[in-house]
Design a protein around this motif. Structure first.
Motif, short mmCIF file in Angstrom:
data_model
loop_
_atom_site.label_atom_id
_atom_site.label_comp_id
_atom_site.label_asym_id
_atom_site.label_seq_id
_atom_site.Cartn_x
_atom_site.Cartn_y
_atom_site.Cartn_z
N ARG A 40 0.83 -1.20 0.00
CA ARG A 40 0.00 0.00 0.00
C ARG A 40 0.87 1.26 0.00
N ARG A 41 2.05 1.14 0.60
CA ARG A 41 3.00 2.23 0.55
C ARG A 41 3.42 2.50 -0.90
N GLU A 42 3.66 1.41 -1.61
CA GLU A 42 4.02 1.54 -3.02
C GLU A 42 2.89 2.18 -3.82
N LEU A 43 1.66 1.79 -3.53
CA LEU A 43 0.50 2.35 -4.23
C LEU A 43 0.36 3.85 -3.96
N LEU A 44 0.47 4.27 -2.71
CA LEU A 44 0.30 5.69 -2.36
C LEU A 44 1.38 6.56 -2.99
N GLN A 45 2.56 6.00 -3.17
CA GLN A 45 3.65 6.78 -3.74
C GLN A 45 3.45 7.06 -5.23
N ARG A 46 2.42 6.45 -5.81
CA ARG A 46 2.09 6.73 -7.21
C ARG A 46 1.10 7.89 -7.34
N PHE A 47 0.77 8.50 -6.21
CA PHE A 47 -0.12 9.66 -6.20
C PHE A 47 0.64 10.89 -5.72
N ARG A 48 0.20 12.04 -6.16
CA ARG A 48 0.79 13.31 -5.71
C ARG A 48 -0.30 14.12 -5.01
N LEU A 49 0.09 14.86 -4.00
CA LEU A 49 -0.84 15.72 -3.28
C LEU A 49 -1.14 16.95 -4.12
N VAL A 50 -2.43 17.20 -4.38
CA VAL A 50 -2.87 18.32 -5.21
C VAL A 50 -3.42 19.46 -4.37
N ASP A 51 -4.21 19.13 -3.34
CA ASP A 51 -4.83 20.18 -2.55
C ASP A 51 -5.23 19.61 -1.19
N ALA A 52 -5.41 20.50 -0.24
CA ALA A 52 -5.86 20.12 1.11
C ALA A 52 -6.74 21.24 1.65
N ALA A 53 -7.78 20.85 2.37
CA ALA A 53 -8.67 21.84 2.97
C ALA A 53 -9.15 21.34 4.31
N PHE A 54 -9.40 22.28 5.22
CA PHE A 54 -9.94 21.94 6.54
C PHE A 54 -11.38 21.47 6.36
N LYS A 55 -11.74 20.36 6.99
CA LYS A 55 -13.09 19.82 6.85
C LYS A 55 -13.68 19.50 8.22
N VAL A 56 -14.80 20.14 8.54
CA VAL A 56 -15.49 19.89 9.81
C VAL A 56 -16.32 18.62 9.67
N VAL A 57 -16.20 17.71 10.63
CA VAL A 57 -16.89 16.42 10.53
C VAL A 57 -17.63 16.10 11.82
N GLY A 58 -18.72 15.35 11.67
CA GLY A 58 -19.42 14.75 12.80
C GLY A 58 -20.06 15.73 13.75
N VAL A 59 -20.20 15.27 14.99
CA VAL A 59 -20.75 16.06 16.09
C VAL A 59 -19.68 16.23 17.16
N GLY A 60 -19.24 15.13 17.74
CA GLY A 60 -18.23 15.21 18.77
C GLY A 60 -16.87 15.63 18.27
N ARG A 95 -8.77 19.13 14.50
CA ARG A 95 -8.13 19.40 13.20
C ARG A 95 -8.35 18.22 12.25
N CYS A 96 -9.08 18.48 11.19
CA CYS A 96 -9.36 17.46 10.18
C CYS A 96 -9.16 18.07 8.80
N LEU A 97 -8.55 17.31 7.91
CA LEU A 97 -8.31 17.79 6.55
C LEU A 97 -8.87 16.80 5.53
N ALA A 98 -9.37 17.35 4.45
CA ALA A 98 -9.66 16.55 3.26
C ALA A 98 -8.49 16.74 2.31
N LEU A 99 -7.93 15.65 1.81
CA LEU A 99 -6.79 15.72 0.90
C LEU A 99 -7.20 15.20 -0.47
N LEU A 100 -6.82 15.90 -1.48
CA LEU A 100 -7.04 15.46 -2.86
C LEU A 100 -5.70 15.09 -3.47
N LEU A 101 -5.58 13.84 -3.90
CA LEU A 101 -4.39 13.35 -4.58
C LEU A 101 -4.78 12.89 -5.98
N GLN A 102 -3.82 12.85 -6.89
CA GLN A 102 -4.05 12.35 -8.23
C GLN A 102 -2.87 11.50 -8.69
N ASP A 103 -3.19 10.52 -9.54
CA ASP A 103 -2.12 9.70 -10.10
C ASP A 103 -1.64 10.32 -11.42
#
Length: 466
Positions: free
Chosen positions: A277-297, A302-310
């Protein structure tokens, strides 16, 4: 393959039954309250370390109902449970096993499974704490939907009976059979006795199957200067460099070079994955990141949504979520993993039948701990208001009880002892129903204190964005 005829099984079952002497099953019906229990002060203290500007949003989400308040303040029941009886059988538990923390998601083989899907509070603890939290959530849900007290009690009795029966079955399986066991969609659908529940399960499953990375792309991202950028929807999702965001107003987490620091966290995260899985993730590049509010509790952590692309610009969405100490830790022992994100990953892998392909952990330069997983990949759960009647809710509660029994049997290796403690009568079922109704009363009383603090202005509360 069963082990019920093995003398060791008989010994383990008898040992569990003997635990009733020190902790009678009837004692589990009693509601105990923590010694120091200022509800409003606890809400305020739980905001420490979170993004201050998001506190009004968190309060607003908890203010929706007693059930929402219960979801957002797991620490209150944890303290109360610690003040009460303890069967003495401890294992890795979820720590926040309420109804809405179960749902469908995809296995690495792309099969739809039903399981616990939130492990932020996972920690070693008494198995019955999970079951009690699930039972109370069922009563609160029943009341919130307008079902009668008798119907609410009946849902808990069915939950308890299902947990007890399934746990007994799991206790008679070999460890390997148990490890490979999972609750699949088709299996769950075949067990649903109510036509409305079967229809709802089908709708949830269809929704989950449509939550793929490709389908998520137009919802989450847009073209910007020839490249992809995550869509802003403040205060729920916003970029770290937005000078008008809730984060910029009072918190400099990650600073101006947020994407570079996110990349550094991503590199450390990749090191925690298995080699393939490490090998698989290294085939993607980080494109963007944004703070994302989730859930109730989790609102305000600090939570981020990350967009990667191959290389072919195909997307992969990851979620980076802050892991704070479990609410169980003050009562059951310190985290032994060195990283709270690793604690979450360990508990999730141990309790789930199968886990996210990209589940791992990391940390930030300021010492915060995180775990990472795919974002919305074939994940879906029912909304509380979709349960049309008590029968549908009871059926769903039974599904949750089934998978909780499997998770406890897998994580603890002591299913036979728990089965011995529970017994083969409905005595514990009745006890759990008594506790759930009594503690639901307490939650509603706590909610009234919370509501008064919101209305009086002590706790700021913002309208919940649609």
């Amino acid at each position: 393959m069963t082990t019920a005829s093995h003398p060791k099984y008989d010994q383990h079952y008898a040992n569990g039954k003997a635990r009733r002497r020190d902790c009678p099953r009837t004692s589990q019906a009693q509601v105990h309250l923590a010694a120091e229990r200022d509800v409003v002060a606890l809400v305020e203290s739980s905001s420490q370390g979170r993004v201050p500007a998001l506190a009004p949003l968190r309060h607003a989400r908890m203010h929706a109902s007693p059930f929402a308040f219960f979801r957002g303040m797991a620490m209150i029941q944890a303290a109360d449970l610690a003040a009460g009886p303890d069967s003495g059988l401890r294992l890795q538990i979820c720590g926040d096993a309420h109804l809405m923390n179960f749902g469908f998601f995809a296995s690495p083989e792309r099969q739809l499974v039903f399981d616990i899907n939130d492990f932020d509070e996972t920690h070693p603890g008494p198995w019955e704490w999970d079951l009690k939290r699930l039972a109370v959530s069922l009563v609160l849900a029943s009341r919130g939907l307008g079902f009668s007290a008798d119907e609410a009690r009946a849902t808990v009795l069915r939950l308890a009976e299902t947990y007890r029966r399934r746990l007994l079955g799991f206790s008679q399986m070999s460890q390997l059979d148990l490890w490979y066991c999972r609750v699949g969609f088709e299996q769950l659908l075949s067990q649903a006795t109510d036509a409305g529940m079967r229809q709802q399960l089908q709708k949830i499953a269809d929704k989950a199957r449509n939550q793929t990375q490709e389908r998520l792309l137009p919802k989450m991202a847009e073209l910007d200067d020839g490249g992809l950028r995550l869509r802003d929807n403040p205060p729920v999702i916003f970029h770290l460099d937005d000078q008008n965001s809730p984060l910029a107003a009072c918190d400099d987490w990650l600073g101006d070079d947020g994407l570079a620091k996110t990349q550094a966290m991503l590199v450390r995260y990749i090191d925690t994955l298995k080699e393939d899985r490490r090998e698989l993730l290294q085939r993607f590049r980080l494109v963007d990141a944004a703070f994302k509010v989730v859930g109730v509790g989790s609102v305000g952590t600090r939570c981020l949504a990350l967009l990667l692309q191959d290389d072919y610009d195909q997307p992969l969405f990851l979620q980076l979520k802050e892991a704070r100490p479990s609410v169980l830790e003050p009562f059951t022992g310190r985290c032994v993993h060195g990283n709270q994100g690793k604690r979450v990953v360990f508990g999730q892998r141990l309790m789930q039948a199968t886990s996210d392909l990209f589940l791992g952990w990391t940390d930030s330069e300021d010492g915060r701990h995180f775990y990472m997983r795919q974002l919305h990949d074939m994940k879906a759960a029912p909304a509380l208001e979709t349960f049309a009647n008590a029968e549908e809710l009871a059926s769903y509660g039974q599904a949750c009880a089934w998978t909780l029994a499997r998770a406890h049997a897998k994580s603890g290796g002591c299913a036979a002892e728990i089965a011995g403690y529970l017994g083969d009568s409905d005595k514990f079922d009745q006890v759990l129903a008594d506790y759930a109704q009594a503690y639901a009363d307490q939650v509603e009383a706590d909610y009234r204190l919370f509501d008064a603090a919101v209305r009086g202005g002590r706790l700021p509360c913002a309208p919940t964005p649609r």
